[in-house]
Enzyme design. Sequence first.
Site, PDB file in Angstrom:
ATOM      1  N   ASP A   1       0.912  -6.200  17.125  1.00 52.09           N
ATOM      2  CA  ASP A   1       0.879  -6.908  15.847  1.00 52.09           C
ATOM      3  C   ASP A   1       1.380  -8.357  15.947  1.00 52.09           C
ATOM      4  OD1 ASP A   1      -0.124  -6.466  13.309  1.00 52.09           O
ATOM      5  OD2 ASP A   1       1.806  -5.879  12.456  1.00 52.09           O
TER       6      ASP A   1
ATOM      7  N   ASP B   1       4.516  -2.598   4.209  1.00 55.88           N
ATOM      8  CA  ASP B   1       3.611  -2.579   5.362  1.00 55.88           C
ATOM      9  C   ASP B   1       2.574  -3.714   5.281  1.00 55.88           C
ATOM     10  OD1 ASP B   1       2.557  -1.726   7.743  1.00 55.88           O
ATOM     11  OD2 ASP B   1       1.508   0.021   6.919  1.00 55.88           O
TER      12      ASP B   1
ATOM     13  N   GLU C   1       3.099  -6.793   5.576  1.00 55.05           N
ATOM     14  CA  GLU C   1       4.126  -7.778   5.932  1.00 55.05           C
ATOM     15  C   GLU C   1       3.544  -9.026   6.589  1.00 55.05           C
ATOM     16  OE1 GLU C   1       3.175  -5.367   7.833  1.00 55.05           O
ATOM     17  OE2 GLU C   1       2.856  -6.507   9.661  1.00 55.05           O
TER      18      GLU C   1
ATOM     19  N   ASP D   1       5.395  -3.343  14.191  1.00 52.99           N
ATOM     20  CA  ASP D   1       5.182  -3.058  12.771  1.00 52.99           C
ATOM     21  C   ASP D   1       5.294  -1.559  12.515  1.00 52.99           C
ATOM     22  OD1 ASP D   1       4.507  -3.012  10.124  1.00 52.99           O
ATOM     23  OD2 ASP D   1       2.391  -3.534  10.420  1.00 52.99           O
TER      24      ASP D   1
ATOM     25  N   ARG E   1       1.046 -10.877   5.775  1.00 53.03           N
ATOM     26  CA  ARG E   1       0.749 -11.933   4.798  1.00 53.03           C
ATOM     27  C   ARG E   1       2.024 -12.616   4.316  1.00 53.03           C
ATOM     28  NH1 ARG E   1      -2.535  -7.770   1.212  1.00 53.03           N
ATOM     29  NH2 ARG E   1      -2.981  -7.130   3.338  1.00 53.03           N
TER      30      ARG E   1
ATOM     31  N   LYS F   1       0.240 -14.599  13.080  1.00 51.49           N
ATOM     32  CA  LYS F   1       1.093 -13.463  12.704  1.00 51.49           C
ATOM     33  C   LYS F   1       1.780 -12.919  13.949  1.00 51.49           C
ATOM     34  CE  LYS F   1       0.862  -8.642  11.033  1.00 51.49           C
ATOM     35  NZ  LYS F   1       0.073  -7.610  10.316  1.00 51.49           N
TER      36      LYS F   1
ATOM     37  N   LYS G   1       4.797   3.746   8.244  1.00 46.40           N
ATOM     38  CA  LYS G   1       3.500   4.236   8.718  1.00 46.40           C
ATOM     39  C   LYS G   1       3.635   5.669   9.221  1.00 46.40           C
ATOM     40  CE  LYS G   1       1.678  -0.194  10.473  1.00 46.40           C
ATOM     41  NZ  LYS G   1       0.493  -0.310   9.635  1.00 46.40           N
TER      42      LYS G   1
END
Length: 491
Positions: free
Chosen positions: A275, A334, A336, A257, A338, A252, A264
């Site tokens: 991230d 959020d 994201e 993010d 996956r 990832k 968030k």
Amino acid sequence: MTSPKLNIVPRFTTFSKATAYVVGVKTSGSKVSLADSPVELSSIAQLDLETLGVKATSESTFRLPAPNGAVYLLIGLGDGKLNAHTLREIAGAAARALPDAKEVVFGLPTSGKEETEALLEGALLGRYQFGSYKGLNKLPANVNAKLTVISSFKPSAAALTRIEVITEGVAATQDLVNAPANDIYPQSLAAAIQKAARGTGATVEIWDEKRLAADGFGGILGVGKGSSRPPRLVRVDYKPKSAKAHIALVGKGITFDSGGLSIKPAASMVGMKYDMTGAATVGQAALVIARLGLPIRVTAWMCIAENLVSGTSTRPSDVIKIRNGKTVEVINTDAEGRLVLADGLSIASEAKPDLIVDVATLTGAASVALGNRYTGLMGHGKGVDTLKAAAESSGELVWHMPLPADLKASLKSDIADIANAKFGANGGMLLGGLFLQEFIGKKAKGDEQIDWAHLDIAPTANNDLSPWGYTGKGATGVMLRTLVALAESYR
Ligand code: BES
Ligand code: ZN
Ligand code: ZN
């Protein structure tokens, strides 16, 4: 950081000025005493350590003057049970406690080559510091420039090179992850890996946004759409002639993010430059494996995008199409990681590797469940056992979590094949794993899915609590050593 000069010497000779000598303290009964050490201790042997305030609890440190202008660093050995794993942590803690020492000599008891190697590895991991953005407060140059271990068990030259290559790979990962998102964005992260791959024997291929669209990577594109800095997919491939197996690594790589439109809260956004840790880790792991010339094919897929808010961002309830043809309803922008990994796992599956391992700062729920020192491990087939064994040999902590089929009901979508999240659902870490599992392809023969392991490193990628062992503040480079140990297990 420049790499230090490493020495292994069989015995202590003499004290040198401005050098730190690391020796252990232990408890015997209720008394604190000096542990056996190859270093000459006569000048401090008669001291009443307790009265001085010396503690033997694991990793506590205390400085005392040594002859010839040298210094002793006394380090607590805890219950005194030393093995490769505890020595790695203790040596790391000692290296961290000596940020200003140019030379460090380790006089800790070792009872074999494996322990000597772990000690050295811990010292090299612990000396890492990130100084690239220090302007006026530059780090001192040549810190820990020379590391000496006194041990009669001398590792081979190949073993020393291995430790250097691996710890340099960890540091390179930490450097990428610690860099802020104004400098590390999809294009620059891709370029950094391409540059790092020079001379390693691995090849690097980069998909830009046009090619991502042509090749059907709707997850990576959907997440990256809100940023002016377009997404990238990077493949790092190391394919030796002697390959005994093929492992695919998928990471990832969200360079920042913000949560996207499902934004968030301000405090949760701090730290979201980390991230992209999974992508940096798998990319660097493939380069380390290539440098070591291990007889295994490794293909690392770095799924890189920036998750931002703008007029072009993916909206909640949008439907995107992943590389393998499955459609996903984006309930929460959020969730994201996956989405980009779905594309990565799909393309990784196309080559039918023997094992797929993904690495991702996937869920806050992983930290809720596991605290801050365990990486969540999920998977199927041989994935879980293989990764558990690799983590055991590297000394990194993983905890096996289930993938309960009943939870899949939370990912039902009314209009698409699957939803990426559900508000208020329990078991967030497991749901993340269950979602990813849907994108693992089938083995070349039969109907079974390819063996797979998922590592949720959200708890462990970044240490914002107190340092411990060889783990300082900030990026940890966690799981790189486990991935290398995994590759070594195919020898
Ligand atoms: N990058 C975060 C996960 C994360 C949180 C990593 C804290 C490190 C520290 C991820 O993209 C995310 O936001 N996950 C959501 C999932 C949810 C929306 C299903 C989460 O954890 O809340
Ligand atoms: Zn997120
Ligand atoms: Zn994320």
